[in-house]
Write an enzyme that holds these catalytic residues in place. Structure first.
Site, mmCIF file in Angstrom:
data_model
loop_
_atom_site.group_PDB
_atom_site.id
_atom_site.type_symbol
_atom_site.label_atom_id
_atom_site.label_comp_id
_atom_site.label_asym_id
_atom_site.label_seq_id
_atom_site.Cartn_x
_atom_site.Cartn_y
_atom_site.Cartn_z
ATOM 1 C CD GLU A 61 -3.145 0.506 2.217
ATOM 2 O OE1 GLU A 61 -4.144 -0.168 1.909
ATOM 3 O OE2 GLU A 61 -2.937 0.884 3.384
ATOM 4 C CD GLU A 80 -2.620 0.850 -4.419
ATOM 5 O OE1 GLU A 80 -2.582 0.121 -3.399
ATOM 6 O OE2 GLU A 80 -3.642 0.976 -5.116
ATOM 7 C CB CYS A 115 -7.531 -2.785 6.213
ATOM 8 S SG CYS A 115 -5.963 -2.165 5.708
ATOM 9 C CB SER A 153 -5.320 0.793 -1.314
ATOM 10 O OG SER A 153 -4.400 -0.274 -1.449
ATOM 11 C CE LYS A 178 -10.798 -8.387 8.219
ATOM 12 N NZ LYS A 178 -10.072 -7.900 7.033
ATOM 13 C CD GLU A 233 -11.632 -9.119 3.854
ATOM 14 O OE1 GLU A 233 -11.163 -9.591 4.905
ATOM 15 O OE2 GLU A 233 -11.283 -8.015 3.418
ATOM 16 C CD GLU A 242 -15.518 -9.237 -5.369
ATOM 17 O OE1 GLU A 242 -15.635 -10.190 -4.569
ATOM 18 O OE2 GLU A 242 -16.447 -8.459 -5.650
ATOM 19 C CB CYS A 244 -9.824 -3.979 14.280
ATOM 20 S SG CYS A 244 -9.589 -3.562 12.553
#
Ligand code: FES
Length: 583
Positions: free
Chosen positions: A280, A283, A300, A320, A359, A362, A367, A506
């Site tokens: 990141e 990037e 994230c 990102s 999560k 996720e 993807e 988190c």
């Protein structure tokens, strides 16, 4: 500020104007029972558990919403008050599914605690119960109407804190229910899977979708290599499930417990967080120096990703392209680790322990697969891990501190602070500043992006020629405000934005141990848990910058070649796209 003088249980008190009876009582160490009240979030006077008597007044009043007035005399423990609270509680319990012994919230249920405290031992009002539906179609959240007590804490959190508003009250009287619109499933509305409704529910009406049995099955399967990784914020809260004070880091005991549960390897998502910063950060430097889309926004938080896909899809190019640390770790395990250890990725099960219910969503996203393999197979929450440890009868408090396994267990202070709001930003700036200045900068505590202010803006001079403008926000409502600023062109000179779906980041994720509304009146759990992470960063870990992690350096030398290389892009980056506009 004007002051108010009044009496509570015969004792004179002086408090600032606007103070409620509940707040004033707590200042005087008098506890008034509450149920629907959630400080600063749900102050609606609905449940009537906090009733108090005011001398001379005919009706009892709800202390959580009633402001003190000059000269009033409040009684919090009169026979009339005790009787009214008890009857109200009996009425709530009469419509509640009281299968307490099998309820996930048993022994951590605010309703159960009140029943014990108020001496309710049987329910004189029996009859038909109203809620029956169990919605378990979401990957993350299960909603059980039979346990809902209509306190509306979830409604307020979802609408006002998260700015998502997928839950609301429908019907009247006996037919009242908390539901998504048209009684749809949470899977079919614009829910971002954050689980903030769960950690603010006083009872077991909302819980995470359990994946514990899938983990047990994987561990018991001799044909599988089962590898576990744990997110930074888990170590800052898991101890609460075993009686440790909030803010105690239990990293060593957690690693020991995971080994005793039977995982073949115990690795750290923090390793993936360090790799995330390499990718990141590179990037970001690329976008700043080569004219890419700015501001760049972190990717994230899976709740945030679903938020942008659902509500601000036009802004997706700002994201990102890096996967989250969970998926970076999983993708590296299924590729690099599998290859170097001669394991077929199909025989490997990667389990993640996360502070997060999103999560679970996720891990099943297309993807986030690499060459057809899911990066992570099963994600369980901090609470689920605690349940597994208890079920296995592991005496957590007596475990020795153990280290993570080598290589993927090595991490830095930059990675561990990912668990607190501002942490990803701080970690990225530490690396970007070193890379651009080609030196090891010593001043690396960027206090300016720490703390629980909803939106933080800062400018940091990373080189004599480059000052980067940064924005950090956490919690859906703050995120929405930042996105509206972006849309209005007000962030045109901003370089980098960190957004986290959960308030505080988190550490206060929807999968963390549940803290009662009463305890939340006295402590800020976001701050307390974050302290544990900042302490590990400053005082425990050898390295404090991601690019100094010796295992990460080795990974790039022997496998990834360099940050943002074609290989790194293939495994560690992805693309997101608009989601259908759900209700
Ligand atoms: Fe005061 Fe519910 S009415 S806590």
């Amino acid at each position: 500020m004007k002051e108010i003088t009044f009496k509570i249980n015969g004792q004179e008190m002086i408090v600032p104007e606007g103070t409620t009876i509940l707040e004033a009582a707590r200042m005087n160490n008098i506890d008034i029972p509450t149920l629907c009240y959630l400080k600063d979030i749900n102050e609606i006077g609905a449940c009537r558990m906090c009733l108090v008597e005011i001398a001379g007044a005919r009706a009892l009043q709800a202390a959580c919403v009633y402001p003190v007035a000059n000269g009033i005399e409040v009684l919090t423990n009169s026979p009339k008050v005790r009787e009214a609270r008890r009857v109200n509680l009996e009425l709530i319990l009469s419509n509640h599914n009281r299968e307490c012994t099998t309820c996930i919230r048993s022994e951590n249920c605010e309703l159960q605690t009140l029943a014990t405290d108020l001496g309710v031992s049987d329910i004189p009002f029996e009859g038909e119960k109203s809620g029956k539906l169990i919605d378990d179609l979401s990957t993350s959240v299960v909603r059980d109407e039979s346990k809902c007590i209509l306190c509306k804490r979830c409604v307020s959190v979802c609408r006002d804190v998260q700015s998502v508003a997928v839950l609301g009250t429908v019907g009247r009287g006996f037919t009242s229910q908390v539901q998504p619109v048209f009684n749809k499933s949470l899977a079919d509305v614009g829910c971002i899977n954050c689980g903030q409704c769960i950690i603010n529910c006083p009872v077991g009406a909302l819980k995470e979708k359990s994946d514990i049995q899938r983990v047990w099955d994987a561990i018991a399967d001799p044909s599988k290599t089962v590898i576990v990784q744990t997110a930074p914020a888990v170590r800052a809260a898991l101890g609460e499930e075993f009686g440790y004070p909030m803010g105690t880091s239990v990293t060593g005991k957690m690693a020991a417990a995971l080994r005793r549960l039977g995982f073949d390897k115990v690795f750290d998502t923090d390793f993936g967080a360090d790799v995330c910063i390499m990718e990141e950060g590179t990037e970001l430097i690329g976008r700043v120096t080569n004219g890419g889309v700015l501001p760049m926004i972190t990717s994230c938080s899976p709740g945030w990703i679903k938020f942008i896909e659902t509500y601000y899809p036009e802004a997706i190019p700002h994201l990102s392209s890096c996967k989250s640390p969970q998926n970076i770790t999983g993708a590296l395990l299924k590729n690099h680790y599998a290859q170097t250890n001669n394991i077929d990725p199909k025989d490997m099960v990667v389990v993640s322990i996360m502070p997060c219910t999103a999560k679970k969503y996720e891990v099943q996203r297309e993807e986030l697969c690499t060459d057809g393999n899911a990066d992570v197979d099963i994600s369980i929450t901090t609470r689920e891990l605690a349940r597994m440890i208890k079920e296995a009868r592991i005496l957590f408090n007596k475990l020795p501190d153990e280290d993570f396994d080598d290589y993927y267990g090595e991490s830095t202070g930059a990675a561990v602070i990912f668990g607190a709001t501002g942490g990803v930003m701080e970690a990225a700036v530490r690396t970007v500043a070193d890379v651009l200045n080609k030196k090891d900068i010593q001043e690396i505590d960027y206090q300016i992006v720490r703390g629980v202010d909803g939106i933080k803006k800062a400018s940091v001079e990373v080189t004599p020629d480059l000052t980067v403008n940064l924005v950090v926000a956490h919690g859906g409502a703050n995120i929405r405000e930042v996105m509206e600023q972006l849309k209005a062109g007000e962030l045109a000179d901003t370089h980098f934005i960190e957004l986290m779906a959960c308030p505080g980041g988190c550490v206060n994720g929807g999968g963390q141990p549940i803290v009662s509304a009463k305890d939340k009146m006295d402590i800020d759990i976001r701050t307390e848990r974050a302290k544990a992470l900042y302490d590990e960063d400053a005082n425990v870990l050898t390295y404090r910058k991601s690019h100094q992690n010796p295992s990460v350096i080795r990974l790039y030398e022997e496998y990834l070649e360099e940050p943002n290389s074609p290989k790194a892009h293939h495994i560690l980056h992805t693309k997101y796209s608009a989601k259908p506009k759900l209700v």
